[in-house]
Every structure is written in C-alpha cells, then in structure tokens.
Scaffold this motif. Sequence first.
Motif, PDB file in Angstrom:
ATOM      1  N   GLU A   1      37.509  38.442  14.912  1.00  0.00           N
ATOM      2  CA  GLU A   1      38.596  39.058  14.154  1.00  0.00           C
ATOM      3  C   GLU A   1      39.434  40.026  14.992  1.00  0.00           C
ATOM      4  OE1 GLU A   1      36.989  40.849  10.646  1.00  0.00           O
ATOM      5  OE2 GLU A   1      35.830  39.061  10.156  1.00  0.00           O
ATOM      6  N   ILE A   2      39.011  40.286  16.224  1.00  0.00           N
ATOM      7  CA  ILE A   2      39.749  41.195  17.100  1.00  0.00           C
ATOM      8  C   ILE A   2      40.609  40.370  18.041  1.00  0.00           C
ATOM      9  CG2 ILE A   2      39.574  42.961  18.895  1.00  0.00           C
ATOM     10  CD1 ILE A   2      36.902  43.804  17.606  1.00  0.00           C
ATOM     11  N   ARG A   3      41.904  40.565  17.969  1.00  0.00           N
ATOM     12  CA  ARG A   3      42.843  39.840  18.824  1.00  0.00           C
ATOM     13  C   ARG A   3      43.068  40.622  20.110  1.00  0.00           C
ATOM     14  NH1 ARG A   3      42.379  35.052  17.220  1.00  0.00           N
ATOM     15  NH2 ARG A   3      42.138  35.033  14.985  1.00  0.00           N
ATOM     16  N   ILE A   4      43.329  39.925  21.185  1.00  0.00           N
ATOM     17  CA  ILE A   4      43.603  40.594  22.462  1.00  0.00           C
ATOM     18  C   ILE A   4      44.827  41.493  22.319  1.00  0.00           C
ATOM     19  CG2 ILE A   4      44.126  40.256  24.911  1.00  0.00           C
ATOM     20  CD1 ILE A   4      41.214  39.505  23.974  1.00  0.00           C
ATOM     21  N   SER A   5      45.797  41.077  21.522  1.00  0.00           N
ATOM     22  CA  SER A   5      46.979  41.917  21.286  1.00  0.00           C
ATOM     23  C   SER A   5      46.590  43.226  20.592  1.00  0.00           C
ATOM     24  CB  SER A   5      48.026  41.167  20.469  1.00  0.00           C
ATOM     25  OG  SER A   5      47.496  40.777  19.212  1.00  0.00           O
ATOM     26  N   ASP A   6      45.535  43.223  19.757  1.00  0.00           N
ATOM     27  CA  ASP A   6      45.058  44.456  19.119  1.00  0.00           C
ATOM     28  C   ASP A   6      44.587  45.448  20.181  1.00  0.00           C
ATOM     29  OD1 ASP A   6      45.398  43.189  16.638  1.00  0.00           O
ATOM     30  OD2 ASP A   6      43.272  42.669  16.459  1.00  0.00           O
ATOM     31  N   ILE A   7      43.873  44.932  21.166  1.00  0.00           N
ATOM     32  CA  ILE A   7      43.320  45.778  22.232  1.00  0.00           C
ATOM     33  C   ILE A   7      44.453  46.350  23.087  1.00  0.00           C
ATOM     34  CG2 ILE A   7      41.854  45.793  24.290  1.00  0.00           C
ATOM     35  CD1 ILE A   7      40.298  43.429  22.917  1.00  0.00           C
ATOM     36  N   ILE A   8      45.364  45.480  23.486  1.00  0.00           N
ATOM     37  CA  ILE A   8      46.486  45.895  24.325  1.00  0.00           C
ATOM     38  C   ILE A   8      47.327  46.942  23.593  1.00  0.00           C
ATOM     39  CG2 ILE A   8      48.590  45.125  25.509  1.00  0.00           C
ATOM     40  CD1 ILE A   8      46.141  43.974  26.832  1.00  0.00           C
ATOM     41  N   SER A   9      47.621  46.700  22.335  1.00  0.00           N
ATOM     42  CA  SER A   9      48.425  47.645  21.547  1.00  0.00           C
ATOM     43  C   SER A   9      47.698  48.972  21.354  1.00  0.00           C
ATOM     44  CB  SER A   9      48.768  47.048  20.181  1.00  0.00           C
ATOM     45  OG  SER A   9      49.559  45.900  20.334  1.00  0.00           O
ATOM     46  N   ALA A  10      46.386  48.926  21.179  1.00  0.00           N
ATOM     47  CA  ALA A  10      45.607  50.143  20.943  1.00  0.00           C
ATOM     48  C   ALA A  10      45.678  51.112  22.116  1.00  0.00           C
ATOM     49  CB  ALA A  10      44.149  49.792  20.650  1.00  0.00           C
ATOM     50  N   VAL A  11      45.770  50.585  23.322  1.00  0.00           N
ATOM     51  CA  VAL A  11      45.825  51.462  24.504  1.00  0.00           C
ATOM     52  C   VAL A  11      47.272  51.722  24.937  1.00  0.00           C
ATOM     53  CG1 VAL A  11      43.501  50.888  25.313  1.00  0.00           C
ATOM     54  CG2 VAL A  11      45.455  49.576  26.167  1.00  0.00           C
ATOM     55  N   ASP A  12      48.202  51.452  24.010  1.00  0.00           N
ATOM     56  CA  ASP A  12      49.619  51.747  24.225  1.00  0.00           C
ATOM     57  C   ASP A  12      50.216  50.992  25.400  1.00  0.00           C
ATOM     58  OD1 ASP A  12      49.530  53.577  22.120  1.00  0.00           O
ATOM     59  OD2 ASP A  12      48.876  55.181  23.461  1.00  0.00           O
ATOM     60  N   GLU A  13      49.780  49.786  25.597  1.00  0.00           N
ATOM     61  CA  GLU A  13      50.298  48.968  26.693  1.00  0.00           C
ATOM     62  C   GLU A  13      51.542  48.228  26.202  1.00  0.00           C
ATOM     63  OE1 GLU A  13      50.669  47.451  30.361  1.00  0.00           O
ATOM     64  OE2 GLU A  13      49.151  48.883  29.753  1.00  0.00           O
ATOM     65  N   PRO A  14      52.704  48.485  26.781  1.00  0.00           N
ATOM     66  CA  PRO A  14      53.900  47.760  26.343  1.00  0.00           C
ATOM     67  C   PRO A  14      53.841  46.299  26.781  1.00  0.00           C
ATOM     68  CG  PRO A  14      54.418  49.114  28.242  1.00  0.00           C
ATOM     69  CD  PRO A  14      52.997  49.408  27.873  1.00  0.00           C
ATOM     70  N   LEU A  15      54.310  45.428  25.916  1.00  0.00           N
ATOM     71  CA  LEU A  15      54.327  44.001  26.231  1.00  0.00           C
ATOM     72  C   LEU A  15      55.763  43.531  26.391  1.00  0.00           C
ATOM     73  CD1 LEU A  15      51.547  42.762  23.812  1.00  0.00           C
ATOM     74  CD2 LEU A  15      51.471  42.847  26.304  1.00  0.00           C
ATOM     75  N   ARG A  16      56.521  44.273  27.177  1.00  0.00           N
ATOM     76  CA  ARG A  16      57.913  43.919  27.426  1.00  0.00           C
ATOM     77  C   ARG A  16      58.043  43.292  28.805  1.00  0.00           C
ATOM     78  NH1 ARG A  16      58.696  49.301  26.104  1.00  0.00           N
ATOM     79  NH2 ARG A  16      59.197  49.629  28.274  1.00  0.00           N
ATOM     80  N   ALA A  17      58.882  42.298  28.876  1.00  0.00           N
ATOM     81  CA  ALA A  17      59.174  41.695  30.172  1.00  0.00           C
ATOM     82  C   ALA A  17      60.561  42.115  30.666  1.00  0.00           C
ATOM     83  CB  ALA A  17      59.079  40.176  30.081  1.00  0.00           C
ATOM     84  N   THR A  18      61.343  42.734  29.773  1.00  0.00           N
ATOM     85  CA  THR A  18      62.670  43.199  30.179  1.00  0.00           C
ATOM     86  C   THR A  18      62.536  44.518  30.918  1.00  0.00           C
ATOM     87  OG1 THR A  18      63.043  44.463  28.154  1.00  0.00           O
ATOM     88  CG2 THR A  18      63.761  42.167  28.140  1.00  0.00           C
ATOM     89  N   ARG A  19      63.581  44.887  31.651  1.00  0.00           N
ATOM     90  CA  ARG A  19      63.537  46.176  32.321  1.00  0.00           C
ATOM     91  C   ARG A  19      64.115  47.269  31.444  1.00  0.00           C
ATOM     92  NH1 ARG A  19      68.037  45.961  37.168  1.00  0.00           N
ATOM     93  NH2 ARG A  19      69.854  45.797  35.833  1.00  0.00           N
ATOM     94  N   CYS A  20      64.630  46.913  30.285  1.00  0.00           N
ATOM     95  CA  CYS A  20      65.176  47.898  29.360  1.00  0.00           C
ATOM     96  C   CYS A  20      64.035  48.706  28.756  1.00  0.00           C
ATOM     97  CB  CYS A  20      65.929  47.221  28.214  1.00  0.00           C
ATOM     98  SG  CYS A  20      67.280  46.172  28.749  1.00  0.00           S
ATOM     99  N   SER A  21      64.209  50.016  28.712  1.00  0.00           N
ATOM    100  CA  SER A  21      63.166  50.855  28.131  1.00  0.00           C
ATOM    101  C   SER A  21      63.597  51.461  26.804  1.00  0.00           C
ATOM    102  CB  SER A  21      62.783  51.959  29.114  1.00  0.00           C
ATOM    103  OG  SER A  21      63.913  52.742  29.416  1.00  0.00           O
ATOM    104  N   ASN A  22      64.777  51.132  26.357  1.00  0.00           N
ATOM    105  CA  ASN A  22      65.248  51.646  25.070  1.00  0.00           C
ATOM    106  C   ASN A  22      66.122  50.599  24.399  1.00  0.00           C
ATOM    107  OD1 ASN A  22      67.780  51.770  26.329  1.00  0.00           O
ATOM    108  ND2 ASN A  22      67.433  53.855  27.017  1.00  0.00           N
ATOM    109  N   ALA A  23      66.724  50.964  23.287  1.00  0.00           N
ATOM    110  CA  ALA A  23      67.553  50.018  22.535  1.00  0.00           C
ATOM    111  C   ALA A  23      68.826  49.632  23.278  1.00  0.00           C
ATOM    112  CB  ALA A  23      67.896  50.607  21.177  1.00  0.00           C
ATOM    113  N   LYS A  24      69.240  50.476  24.209  1.00  0.00           N
ATOM    114  CA  LYS A  24      70.433  50.168  24.987  1.00  0.00           C
ATOM    115  C   LYS A  24      70.120  49.071  26.001  1.00  0.00           C
ATOM    116  CE  LYS A  24      73.118  53.420  26.277  1.00  0.00           C
ATOM    117  NZ  LYS A  24      73.655  54.582  26.976  1.00  0.00           N
TER     118      LYS A  24
END
Length: 160
Positions: free
Chosen positions: A73-96
């Motif tokens: 019942e534990i997804r790998i995405s749960d673990i990654i999200s729990a340790v505040d790991e961003p899953l972004r591939a873009t270089r943008c760090s904000n909405a801009k």
Amino acid sequence: MKLSTKGRYAVMAMADLAAASGDGPVTLADIASRQSISLSYLEQLFAKLRRAEVVSSVRGPGGGYRLSRAASEIRISDIISAVDEPLRATRCSNAKGCLADGRRCVTHDLWDELGRHIFLFLSSVSLEDVTERRLQGSASGATGRFERAISLGLNHQAAE
C-alpha cells in the motif's frame, strides 16, 4: 531529471525496513549499517517519513521503526514526497517561466510532461514491488514498442 540523495536514500532505507520488518521494529542503526547510510541522515529522513505517516516508531527496548501500512500500500511516490523531494524535470522553480524575462523556454512542456510521467511511474510502483524485485524488465514491453515504432518510421522514410 536527477533524483537527489535524499530521495534515493529514503527509498533504499524503506526497502530495507520492509524486508527486515518481519521480526518486529527495525533500528535505524541496523538500516544505516546494512545500507551504508549515515545514521544522522537517516534520522532526518525518518522524522519526515514519520510525520507523513509512512512509518511509525516504537519506543523503548526493542524499539525502532516499522511500516505504517502494508508494503503493498506504500507507493514509491509517497516516500519521495514525504522527504520533500521535488519531482520536476523543468528548470523552473516557480510559476513563472524559466527564462530571464519570465517566459517559458521552448522545451518547458517536454520536461514538464516528463516529470509527470516519472511521478505516474513512481505512483504505480509499491514498496512491495521493489522488495519482491518485480521491476526487472518491466520497461521491456515499452522498449520493444518504441524500437518497433522507430523501425517502422525508418522503413517508411526509406520507402519514400
């Protein structure tokens, strides 16, 4: 996209915990020793995992950590999200956008979509899948389809 040490170590430690938890709570010292991860680093990661209710702690003699729910019942995405790991591939760090003038670069949507696919993949994999080694060759079907598509494209171009 590069997954940082924080995310990789959290998944490694959780897989170790899942594999070793049949005998009761597991100490971080044992995980640190088996996985060659700093104990102080694990303490930081497990504080976040506990706050996210992915693990629970058992105090006292014979204490340690255990999974808060079944590994299936534990997804790998749960673990990654729990340790505040961003899953972004873009270089943008904000909405801009990622360019100096605030616009998005021409490849922004490509990297953004890649990040979404990575998240979807990690959401489809359970901790049990990792510990039971069910992932070996899981991309083979997709790779075969990709190679066939490339071959068909090349054959189509040669016929023109």
